[in-house]
Design a protein around this motif. Sequence first.
Motif, PDB file in Angstrom:
ATOM      1  N   ARG A  50       7.059   9.257  -4.990  1.00  0.00           N
ATOM      2  CA  ARG A  50       7.391  10.006  -3.767  1.00  0.00           C
ATOM      3  C   ARG A  50       6.439  11.188  -3.590  1.00  0.00           C
ATOM      4  NH1 ARG A  50      12.059   9.503  -0.931  1.00  0.00           N
ATOM      5  NH2 ARG A  50      13.540   7.907  -1.614  1.00  0.00           N
ATOM      6  N   ARG A  51       6.101  11.821  -4.701  1.00  0.00           N
ATOM      7  CA  ARG A  51       5.153  12.934  -4.635  1.00  0.00           C
ATOM      8  C   ARG A  51       3.793  12.447  -4.133  1.00  0.00           C
ATOM      9  NH1 ARG A  51       4.208  16.077 -10.139  1.00  0.00           N
ATOM     10  NH2 ARG A  51       6.454  16.455  -9.845  1.00  0.00           N
ATOM     11  N   GLU A  52       3.359  11.291  -4.631  1.00  0.00           N
ATOM     12  CA  GLU A  52       2.090  10.724  -4.178  1.00  0.00           C
ATOM     13  C   GLU A  52       2.173  10.285  -2.728  1.00  0.00           C
ATOM     14  OE1 GLU A  52      -1.134  10.094  -6.265  1.00  0.00           O
ATOM     15  OE2 GLU A  52       0.001  11.956  -6.491  1.00  0.00           O
ATOM     16  N   ARG A  53       3.317   9.723  -2.335  1.00  0.00           N
ATOM     17  CA  ARG A  53       3.488   9.301  -0.943  1.00  0.00           C
ATOM     18  C   ARG A  53       3.426  10.514  -0.015  1.00  0.00           C
ATOM     19  NH1 ARG A  53       9.117   6.675   0.701  1.00  0.00           N
ATOM     20  NH2 ARG A  53       8.315   4.718  -0.148  1.00  0.00           N
ATOM     21  N   LYS A  54       4.053  11.601  -0.432  1.00  0.00           N
ATOM     22  CA  LYS A  54       4.039  12.816   0.394  1.00  0.00           C
ATOM     23  C   LYS A  54       2.623  13.375   0.504  1.00  0.00           C
ATOM     24  CE  LYS A  54       6.179  17.397   0.754  1.00  0.00           C
ATOM     25  NZ  LYS A  54       7.141  18.351   0.132  1.00  0.00           N
ATOM     26  N   ARG A  55       1.866  13.276  -0.576  1.00  0.00           N
ATOM     27  CA  ARG A  55       0.507  13.814  -0.577  1.00  0.00           C
ATOM     28  C   ARG A  55      -0.454  12.966   0.236  1.00  0.00           C
ATOM     29  NH1 ARG A  55      -4.153  13.330  -3.801  1.00  0.00           N
ATOM     30  NH2 ARG A  55      -3.186  11.705  -5.082  1.00  0.00           N
ATOM     31  N   LEU A  56      -0.292  11.643   0.160  1.00  0.00           N
ATOM     32  CA  LEU A  56      -1.258  10.732   0.765  1.00  0.00           C
ATOM     33  C   LEU A  56      -0.781  10.085   2.049  1.00  0.00           C
ATOM     34  CD1 LEU A  56      -2.290   8.928  -2.536  1.00  0.00           C
ATOM     35  CD2 LEU A  56      -3.643  10.630  -1.304  1.00  0.00           C
ATOM     36  N   ALA A  87       0.830  -1.202   0.000  1.00  0.00           N
ATOM     37  CA  ALA A  87       0.000   0.000   0.000  1.00  0.00           C
ATOM     38  C   ALA A  87       0.863   1.249   0.000  1.00  0.00           C
ATOM     39  CB  ALA A  87      -0.942   0.001   1.201  1.00  0.00           C
ATOM     40  N   ASP A  88       2.079   1.145  -0.508  1.00  0.00           N
ATOM     41  CA  ASP A  88       2.995   2.273  -0.578  1.00  0.00           C
ATOM     42  C   ASP A  88       2.843   2.943  -1.940  1.00  0.00           C
ATOM     43  OD1 ASP A  88       5.066   4.062  -0.670  1.00  0.00           O
ATOM     44  OD2 ASP A  88       6.660   2.602  -0.345  1.00  0.00           O
ATOM     45  N   PRO A  89       2.401   4.215  -1.988  1.00  0.00           N
ATOM     46  CA  PRO A  89       2.205   4.879  -3.287  1.00  0.00           C
ATOM     47  C   PRO A  89       3.439   4.848  -4.180  1.00  0.00           C
ATOM     48  CG  PRO A  89       1.194   6.166  -1.540  1.00  0.00           C
ATOM     49  CD  PRO A  89       1.955   5.056  -0.864  1.00  0.00           C
ATOM     50  N   ARG A 110      -8.220   2.612  -4.223  1.00  0.00           N
ATOM     51  CA  ARG A 110      -8.287   2.414  -2.775  1.00  0.00           C
ATOM     52  C   ARG A 110      -7.501   3.489  -2.035  1.00  0.00           C
ATOM     53  NH1 ARG A 110     -12.427  -0.336  -0.718  1.00  0.00           N
ATOM     54  NH2 ARG A 110     -12.574  -2.438  -1.557  1.00  0.00           N
ATOM     55  N   LEU A 111      -6.322   3.814  -2.569  1.00  0.00           N
ATOM     56  CA  LEU A 111      -5.458   4.769  -1.885  1.00  0.00           C
ATOM     57  C   LEU A 111      -5.690   6.203  -2.357  1.00  0.00           C
ATOM     58  CD1 LEU A 111      -2.104   2.768  -1.863  1.00  0.00           C
ATOM     59  CD2 LEU A 111      -3.888   2.850  -0.131  1.00  0.00           C
ATOM     60  N   LYS A 112      -6.692   6.380  -3.262  1.00  0.00           N
ATOM     61  CA  LYS A 112      -7.013   7.714  -3.782  1.00  0.00           C
ATOM     62  C   LYS A 112      -5.801   8.367  -4.461  1.00  0.00           C
ATOM     63  CE  LYS A 112     -10.873   8.631  -0.645  1.00  0.00           C
ATOM     64  NZ  LYS A 112     -11.067   7.233  -0.292  1.00  0.00           N
ATOM     65  N   MET A 113      -5.014   7.557  -5.158  1.00  0.00           N
ATOM     66  CA  MET A 113      -3.871   8.070  -5.902  1.00  0.00           C
ATOM     67  C   MET A 113      -4.327   8.685  -7.225  1.00  0.00           C
ATOM     68  SD  MET A 113      -1.116   4.985  -5.277  1.00  0.00           S
ATOM     69  CE  MET A 113       0.078   5.763  -6.370  1.00  0.00           C
ATOM     70  N   SER A 114      -3.465   9.525  -7.790  1.00  0.00           N
ATOM     71  CA  SER A 114      -3.774  10.171  -9.061  1.00  0.00           C
ATOM     72  C   SER A 114      -3.745   9.148 -10.195  1.00  0.00           C
ATOM     73  CB  SER A 114      -2.760  11.282  -9.340  1.00  0.00           C
ATOM     74  OG  SER A 114      -2.927  11.795 -10.644  1.00  0.00           O
ATOM     75  N   LEU A 115      -4.854   9.039 -10.902  1.00  0.00           N
ATOM     76  CA  LEU A 115      -4.928   8.057 -11.986  1.00  0.00           C
ATOM     77  C   LEU A 115      -4.129   8.491 -13.208  1.00  0.00           C
ATOM     78  CD1 LEU A 115      -8.685   7.073 -11.666  1.00  0.00           C
ATOM     79  CD2 LEU A 115      -6.714   5.654 -11.096  1.00  0.00           C
ATOM     80  N   VAL A 116      -3.899   9.799 -13.372  1.00  0.00           N
ATOM     81  CA  VAL A 116      -3.083  10.215 -14.524  1.00  0.00           C
ATOM     82  C   VAL A 116      -1.623   9.812 -14.319  1.00  0.00           C
ATOM     83  CG1 VAL A 116      -4.554  12.124 -15.249  1.00  0.00           C
ATOM     84  CG2 VAL A 116      -2.749  12.541 -13.575  1.00  0.00           C
ATOM     85  N   VAL A 117      -1.210   9.622 -13.079  1.00  0.00           N
ATOM     86  CA  VAL A 117       0.128   9.098 -12.828  1.00  0.00           C
ATOM     87  C   VAL A 117       0.232   7.683 -13.388  1.00  0.00           C
ATOM     88  CG1 VAL A 117       1.753   8.360 -11.047  1.00  0.00           C
ATOM     89  CG2 VAL A 117       0.580  10.552 -10.827  1.00  0.00           C
TER      90      VAL A 117
END
Length: 483
Positions: free
Chosen positions: A197-203, A92-94, A131-138
Motif C-alpha cells: 500500500r505504501r508503494e501504491r501510494k508512492r507510485l 501492475a498493482d504495487p 518496470r514500475l520503479k518499485m523499491s527493490l529493498v521491499v
Amino acid sequence: MLTILGFAMIATFLVLIMLKKMSPIAALVLIPALFCVAVGQGAKLGDYVIEGVGNLAPTAAMLMFAIVYFGVMIDVGLFDPIVRGILRFCKADPMRIVVGTAVLAAIVSLDGDGSTTFMITVSAMYPLYKRLKMSLVVMTGVAATANGVMNTLPWGGPTARAATALKLDAGDIFVPMIPALGVGLAAVLLLAVVLGRRERKRLGMLTLDEALATGTATEPETVLVGAGGGNDRTRKNSGGAGTGTGTGGDAAQNAGPDADGDIDADGDEGFKGLDPNRATLRPKLYWFNAGLTIALLTAMIMELMPIPVLFLLGAALALTVNFPHMPDQRARIAAHADNVLNVSGMVFAAAVFTGVLSGTGMVEHMADWLVDAIPTGMGPHMAIVTGILSIPLTYFMSNDGFYFGVVPVLAEAGAAHSVSPLEIARASLVGQPLHMSSPLVPAVYVLVGMAKVEFGDHTRFTVKWAALTSLVILCAGLLFGII
C-alpha cells in the motif's frame, strides 16, 4: 574445569566458522576431537561418535530425501503454474506485486533451500519491480522474511539441527509449531500488504499496458543466475550473485523475462520465473505430482509414518514415475547431489560435536553454571528465554553455532527446572525470520546480488520487520501453549 573447556570449545568453534577459517563440517569434527583429547578422554572419542551417528542417522536420511524430492518437483514443473498464477494476479498493482513476492517466496521455500527460493523469486519478480520503479529493498526484505518463516520446515535446516542437537524427533518439534508459524506467515503477508500500500501510494496504480509504455527500452531487465552454465544473456546482469546450488541450479538458470527483457502484452509469457522449455518438465504427470506432494505433507502432519520414511518413499516414487529411465534418474540425483552431500555431511559431522559435548560431561557442567547464573525466578521460563535469545543470537552467529553450541546448554538448564527439551527446541526456531538476513547466511548474498541491492540497505530495511515477525511467532507460541 569442564565448564571452562566446554565454553572454550564452543567459542573456538564459533570464532573459526564466523571468521571463515574453517568450514562448519571441518570445525564440527576437528575442534571437539581436540578438546576431547584435552580433557583426557581421547580414547573414548570413537564411542562418542558412533553413538552420535546412530542417533542422527534418521535426521540425515530425512534431509537427503527431502532435498531430492522437492528438487525433482521443481524440475518437473510442479510449481510453474503457481508462479504464473501469482504473476497474473500481480498485474501492475504495487500492492499485489509485494503480496505476490511473499506468497511466491513462501511456496518455493518448500524445497528447503534459501538460494533456490531467492533465485526463483527474484528472477520472476525483479522485472516487475524495475518496470514500475518499485523499491527493490521491499522485494528483498519480504522474500527473506517469508523464507525465514518457512525455513523452519523439518528439512530446511534449523529444525533438523535442533533435533540433532537435543536428540529429538524433528516431527515432534515441528508439527505442534505449525499454528504459531502460520501466524508468523500471516504476519509476513500483512507486512506485504502494508508495504505494498505504501508503494501504491508512492507510485500510483497502473494497468499493464501503462507499465509497458513507461518502461525504458534501454534498461536491462535480465537478472538471473550469476555464474556457471548460463549463456551470455543470463550472466551479464547477475549483479555478482553466487552460483545456484543443487535444487535451484537447473530450474532457475533460464528464468526471467523474454530475450529482449520486455513484458509480453498478456502479462504472463514474459514472467514465468522458470524456463518453460526445460527438458525435465513432465506436464502429463502434473496432477500425479501434486497429489503425491499433498499426500506426503498430509501424512507428515498426521504423523502416519516417521518423516524420514515418508520422504524416502516419496523421493523413490517421484523419481521412478517421472524419470523411468535409469540415466535420467541418475542425472536428477546428480543435479541435487551438492545439496544432499553438504546437508547430510553437516549432520553426521555434528555427531562428533554433540557426542563430545555430552559424553565428556561438558554440557552438564555448563548447564549447572548457567542455572546458577540465571535468576531463580527465570528458571521455569527457560523456553521464553530461549525464544528471546534466539532472535539476536541466530542473527549474529550461524545456525550451526547456535543449535550445536548454545541450545544444548539452554536445554540442560531448562531441564533443571522441569522445562521439556521439546519446548526449548520449538522456542529456538523463533529467530529464523531474522536469521535469513544475517550476514552469515550465504543465500542472502544471492538475494541482494540478483536484486542489485546493497547489503547495508537490505539490512537497515529488513531487520526491524524480521525481528517483529519473530516476536509475533513467539507470542503465538505462548498463546497456543506450544512454548
